[in-house]
Design an enzyme around this catalytic site. Sequence first.
Site, PDB file in Angstrom:
ATOM      1  N   LYS A  23       0.504   0.068  -3.672  1.00 31.59           N
ATOM      2  CA  LYS A  23       1.319  -0.633  -3.951  1.00 31.59           C
ATOM      3  C   LYS A  23       2.387   0.063  -3.934  1.00 31.59           C
ATOM      4  CE  LYS A  23       2.939  -4.074  -7.269  1.00 31.59           C
ATOM      5  NZ  LYS A  23       2.546  -4.835  -8.512  1.00 31.59           N
ATOM      6  N   GLU A  41       0.792   3.572  -7.155  1.00 28.70           N
ATOM      7  CA  GLU A  41       2.049   2.582  -7.177  1.00 28.70           C
ATOM      8  C   GLU A  41       3.176   3.658  -6.857  1.00 28.70           C
ATOM      9  OE1 GLU A  41       4.810  -0.776  -8.642  1.00 28.70           O
ATOM     10  OE2 GLU A  41       2.863   0.112  -9.908  1.00 28.70           O
TER      11      GLU A  41
END
Length: 295
Positions: A213, A176
């Site tokens: 993400k 992420e």
Amino acid sequence: MNSEQLNLMHSGKGFIAALDQSGGSTPKALLQYGIQENQYSNDEEMYTLVHEMRTRIIKSPAFDRQYILGAILFENTMDRKIDGQWTADFLWEKKHIIPFLKVDKGLAELADGVQLMKPISGLDELLDRAVERSIFGTKMRSVIKEANPKGIVEVVKQQFEIGKQIFNKGLIPIIEPEVDIYSADKEKSEQILKEEIQKQLHLLDKDVKVMLKLSIPTVSNFYQDLISDPHVVRVVALSGGYSREEANLKLSQNHGLIASFSRALSEGLSADQSDEDFNNELQETIKGIYQASIT
């Protein structure tokens, strides 16, 4: 690694619920839920209250596999139980929802336009415990504030180095590198970020799998080539500070990108709601995020 969960995460319909607020963000999550800081006096009481909130969400009939593929947990939540079962076991066995674990320890100070992750002390031991607790994958967050190539290279390099360590433990890492939605050069940051992610994906051994993400991109469908990469199980989107309505709208314009919302998921829920009102509110929220995720 659970092959049923892997196949479900790769091709199933739905989104990932982010229930992973940690020590720093837990007071904000509780405040949004209607619990003031003067209602608890130490960390243990705080974590007990947030576990009660998460338990209420997870046990709600609205929190259903029809709409939700996975849920990201905080370490403290992983180590607590719901109805006598470890939280991850309850999620999978009772709800057929795939459990993930947040493993990062927060962000370092801003440098070169980015915030790297702080060193993750005891990561091997945490990953071993995650495997014992039936966790499928992990999640770790960095932040990109400026389109600084040097900083973005370091963010992606750090994420993939730790991601490979996680994969070697039999878990799927969610990488992420969040781009700040308020960044003045967000689109340029996304261009650099995608190039660096593609470089790192190209360097992976053939069998290595990761998830990504990412912030919802400025240009719709900008991450299509990442979504189709054979190393990538799934690409999910964070709400990043957008309201739920705005996040859903932007997400719906990106085919194949699914939600992994946190604050936007719990928006509108409160401790003093009746179970009927709570479940109805959560149901409407989940249906809206689901529709945006399958568009």
